[in-house]
Design a protein around this motif. Structure first.
Motif, PDB file in Angstrom:
ATOM      1  N   VAL A 180      -5.978  -3.463  -3.426  1.00 12.87           N
ATOM      2  CA  VAL A 180      -5.239  -4.234  -2.421  1.00 12.87           C
ATOM      3  C   VAL A 180      -5.586  -3.736  -1.019  1.00 12.87           C
ATOM      4  O   VAL A 180      -5.351  -2.577  -0.680  1.00 12.87           O
ATOM      5  CB  VAL A 180      -3.714  -4.154  -2.667  1.00 12.87           C
ATOM      6  CG1 VAL A 180      -2.949  -4.827  -1.530  1.00 12.87           C
ATOM      7  CG2 VAL A 180      -3.360  -4.807  -3.998  1.00 12.87           C
ATOM      8  N   LYS A 181      -6.154  -4.640  -0.231  1.00 10.34           N
ATOM      9  CA  LYS A 181      -6.466  -4.350   1.170  1.00 10.34           C
ATOM     10  C   LYS A 181      -5.186  -4.434   1.998  1.00 10.34           C
ATOM     11  O   LYS A 181      -4.918  -3.574   2.825  1.00 10.34           O
ATOM     12  CB  LYS A 181      -7.496  -5.357   1.691  1.00 10.34           C
ATOM     13  CG  LYS A 181      -7.991  -5.078   3.089  1.00 10.34           C
ATOM     14  CD  LYS A 181      -8.993  -6.128   3.564  1.00 10.34           C
ATOM     15  CE  LYS A 181     -10.329  -5.933   2.910  1.00 10.34           C
ATOM     16  NZ  LYS A 181     -11.391  -6.795   3.495  1.00 10.34           N
ATOM     17  N   ILE A 182      -4.406  -5.464   1.778  1.00 12.99           N
ATOM     18  CA  ILE A 182      -3.124  -5.612   2.465  1.00 12.99           C
ATOM     19  C   ILE A 182      -2.239  -6.577   1.671  1.00 12.99           C
ATOM     20  O   ILE A 182      -2.696  -7.619   1.223  1.00 12.99           O
ATOM     21  CB  ILE A 182      -3.296  -6.111   3.925  1.00 12.99           C
ATOM     22  CG1 ILE A 182      -1.986  -6.045   4.705  1.00 12.99           C
ATOM     23  CG2 ILE A 182      -3.870  -7.492   3.985  1.00 12.99           C
ATOM     24  CD1 ILE A 182      -1.576  -4.660   5.080  1.00 12.99           C
TER      25      ILE A 182
ATOM     26  N   ALA B 154      -2.948   5.091  -6.270  1.00 13.33           N
ATOM     27  CA  ALA B 154      -3.947   4.157  -5.741  1.00 13.33           C
ATOM     28  C   ALA B 154      -4.333   3.175  -6.834  1.00 13.33           C
ATOM     29  O   ALA B 154      -4.570   3.563  -7.970  1.00 13.33           O
ATOM     30  CB  ALA B 154      -5.171   4.913  -5.240  1.00 13.33           C
ATOM     31  N   GLY B 155      -4.341   1.918  -6.497  1.00 16.96           N
ATOM     32  CA  GLY B 155      -4.645   0.866  -7.462  1.00 16.96           C
ATOM     33  C   GLY B 155      -3.397   0.251  -8.073  1.00 16.96           C
ATOM     34  O   GLY B 155      -3.491  -0.690  -8.850  1.00 16.96           O
ATOM     35  N   LYS B 156      -2.210   0.750  -7.710  1.00 20.49           N
ATOM     36  CA  LYS B 156      -0.959   0.240  -8.279  1.00 20.49           C
ATOM     37  C   LYS B 156      -0.130  -0.573  -7.285  1.00 20.49           C
ATOM     38  O   LYS B 156       0.991  -0.949  -7.578  1.00 20.49           O
ATOM     39  CB  LYS B 156      -0.125   1.385  -8.827  1.00 20.49           C
ATOM     40  CG  LYS B 156      -0.806   2.108  -9.976  1.00 20.49           C
ATOM     41  CD  LYS B 156       0.047   3.219 -10.526  1.00 20.49           C
ATOM     42  CE  LYS B 156      -0.685   3.928 -11.663  1.00 20.49           C
ATOM     43  NZ  LYS B 156       0.093   5.086 -12.150  1.00 20.49           N
ATOM     44  N   THR B 157      -0.692  -0.851  -6.121  1.00 17.72           N
ATOM     45  CA  THR B 157       0.059  -1.569  -5.094  1.00 17.72           C
ATOM     46  C   THR B 157       0.545  -2.925  -5.580  1.00 17.72           C
ATOM     47  O   THR B 157       1.727  -3.252  -5.453  1.00 17.72           O
ATOM     48  CB  THR B 157      -0.791  -1.742  -3.818  1.00 17.72           C
ATOM     49  OG1 THR B 157      -1.090  -0.449  -3.303  1.00 17.72           O
ATOM     50  CG2 THR B 157      -0.064  -2.562  -2.770  1.00 17.72           C
ATOM     51  N   GLU B 158      -0.337  -3.713  -6.136  1.00 15.57           N
ATOM     52  CA  GLU B 158       0.053  -5.062  -6.559  1.00 15.57           C
ATOM     53  C   GLU B 158       1.130  -5.008  -7.639  1.00 15.57           C
ATOM     54  O   GLU B 158       2.104  -5.762  -7.604  1.00 15.57           O
ATOM     55  CB  GLU B 158      -1.159  -5.848  -7.047  1.00 15.57           C
ATOM     56  CG  GLU B 158      -0.870  -7.314  -7.267  1.00 15.57           C
ATOM     57  CD  GLU B 158      -2.117  -8.154  -7.355  1.00 15.57           C
ATOM     58  OE1 GLU B 158      -1.969  -9.379  -7.528  1.00 15.57           O
ATOM     59  OE2 GLU B 158      -3.249  -7.626  -7.249  1.00 15.57           O
ATOM     60  N   GLU B 159       0.995  -4.095  -8.586  1.00 11.22           N
ATOM     61  CA  GLU B 159       2.001  -3.912  -9.635  1.00 11.22           C
ATOM     62  C   GLU B 159       3.352  -3.542  -9.017  1.00 11.22           C
ATOM     63  O   GLU B 159       4.394  -4.092  -9.387  1.00 11.22           O
ATOM     64  CB  GLU B 159       1.536  -2.808 -10.583  1.00 11.22           C
ATOM     65  CG  GLU B 159       2.515  -2.442 -11.670  1.00 11.22           C
ATOM     66  CD  GLU B 159       2.026  -1.258 -12.495  1.00 11.22           C
ATOM     67  OE1 GLU B 159       2.866  -0.405 -12.838  1.00 11.22           O
ATOM     68  OE2 GLU B 159       0.811  -1.176 -12.792  1.00 11.22           O
ATOM     69  N   ALA B 160       3.347  -2.606  -8.070  1.00 12.44           N
ATOM     70  CA  ALA B 160       4.583  -2.171  -7.425  1.00 12.44           C
ATOM     71  C   ALA B 160       5.227  -3.312  -6.628  1.00 12.44           C
ATOM     72  O   ALA B 160       6.437  -3.528  -6.721  1.00 12.44           O
ATOM     73  CB  ALA B 160       4.307  -0.981  -6.512  1.00 12.44           C
ATOM     74  N   VAL B 161       4.443  -4.032  -5.878  1.00 10.24           N
ATOM     75  CA  VAL B 161       4.962  -5.151  -5.086  1.00 10.24           C
ATOM     76  C   VAL B 161       5.616  -6.188  -5.993  1.00 10.24           C
ATOM     77  O   VAL B 161       6.719  -6.674  -5.710  1.00 10.24           O
ATOM     78  CB  VAL B 161       3.838  -5.772  -4.225  1.00 10.24           C
ATOM     79  CG1 VAL B 161       4.248  -7.122  -3.660  1.00 10.24           C
ATOM     80  CG2 VAL B 161       3.439  -4.814  -3.107  1.00 10.24           C
ATOM     81  N   ASN B 162       4.959  -6.528  -7.078  1.00 11.35           N
ATOM     82  CA  ASN B 162       5.531  -7.498  -8.015  1.00 11.35           C
ATOM     83  C   ASN B 162       6.818  -6.964  -8.650  1.00 11.35           C
ATOM     84  O   ASN B 162       7.785  -7.708  -8.841  1.00 11.35           O
ATOM     85  CB  ASN B 162       4.516  -7.891  -9.082  1.00 11.35           C
ATOM     86  CG  ASN B 162       3.428  -8.783  -8.531  1.00 11.35           C
ATOM     87  OD1 ASN B 162       3.664  -9.623  -7.676  1.00 11.35           O
ATOM     88  ND2 ASN B 162       2.214  -8.586  -8.995  1.00 11.35           N
ATOM     89  N   PHE B 163       6.852  -5.676  -8.964  1.00 12.75           N
ATOM     90  CA  PHE B 163       8.050  -5.059  -9.527  1.00 12.75           C
ATOM     91  C   PHE B 163       9.197  -5.101  -8.522  1.00 12.75           C
ATOM     92  O   PHE B 163      10.305  -5.540  -8.842  1.00 12.75           O
ATOM     93  CB  PHE B 163       7.721  -3.623  -9.940  1.00 12.75           C
ATOM     94  CG  PHE B 163       8.905  -2.828 -10.419  1.00 12.75           C
ATOM     95  CD1 PHE B 163       9.651  -3.235 -11.520  1.00 12.75           C
ATOM     96  CD2 PHE B 163       9.267  -1.654  -9.778  1.00 12.75           C
ATOM     97  CE1 PHE B 163      10.737  -2.494 -11.971  1.00 12.75           C
ATOM     98  CE2 PHE B 163      10.351  -0.908 -10.222  1.00 12.75           C
ATOM     99  CZ  PHE B 163      11.089  -1.327 -11.316  1.00 12.75           C
ATOM    100  N   TYR B 164       8.948  -4.655  -7.296  1.00 10.70           N
ATOM    101  CA  TYR B 164      10.007  -4.621  -6.287  1.00 10.70           C
ATOM    102  C   TYR B 164      10.560  -6.018  -6.004  1.00 10.70           C
ATOM    103  O   TYR B 164      11.773  -6.196  -5.909  1.00 10.70           O
ATOM    104  CB  TYR B 164       9.506  -4.005  -4.983  1.00 10.70           C
ATOM    105  CG  TYR B 164       9.047  -2.569  -5.099  1.00 10.70           C
ATOM    106  CD1 TYR B 164       9.577  -1.689  -6.040  1.00 10.70           C
ATOM    107  CD2 TYR B 164       8.066  -2.070  -4.247  1.00 10.70           C
ATOM    108  CE1 TYR B 164       9.149  -0.371  -6.135  1.00 10.70           C
ATOM    109  CE2 TYR B 164       7.639  -0.754  -4.328  1.00 10.70           C
ATOM    110  CZ  TYR B 164       8.178   0.086  -5.278  1.00 10.70           C
ATOM    111  OH  TYR B 164       7.748   1.381  -5.364  1.00 10.70           O
TER     112      TYR B 164
END
Length: 134
Positions: A51-53, A15-25
């Motif tokens: 990240v809400k969505i 939790a809290g790593k969504t934006e990091e993961a999205v940018n990585f992918y």
């Protein structure tokens, strides 16, 4: 029915790593981009800035993701994985190496008989990936 979209919810230690993961992918795959990211504000039911969505594409396919800091009793599992068909040895080696960094290899890149080169892993965010050289 309009569409079916893969949705990733980052919970627990992720939790809290969504934006990091999205940018990585989106950095790993061609024809990929972050379409939008909406964050929680102060006083909402998640920490401010979570990240809400997020809406993003990987190789032209739409994905969605979010953070959830609630006490869920589940997380990602290899029983559902992203299956990637790679067109060259260089591509599969680079993408597998990047995804495996900080993650766990479930099946190292090898010839398993059903494929000349195949690998399966959980990345550093817990998302499971199968990569196959076609």
């Amino acid at each position: 029915m309009k569409s079916i979209t893969t949705f990733l919810m980052f919970v627990g230690e992720q939790a809290g790593k969504t934006e990091e993961a999205v940018n990585f992918y989106t950095s790993l795959f061609s024809d990929s981009e972050v379409l939008s990211i909406e964050h929680y504000g102060a006083g909402e039911n998640e920490p401010e800035g979570a990240v809400k969505i997020a809406r993003f594409t990987l190789n032209g396919t739409l994905f969605m993701a979010m953070d959830s800091h609630l006490g869920h009793k589940f997380s990602f599992t290899p029983s559902i994985s992203m299956y990637v068909e790679c067109e060259s040895e260089q591509e599969i080696d680079e993408v597998f190496g990047a995804l495996a960094s900080g993650g766990t290899e479930l099946m190292p890149l090898e010839n398993y008989g059903f494929s000349k080169k195949f690998g399966w892993l959980n990345d550093r965010y817990g998302v499971s990936w199968q990569l196959n050289l076609i």
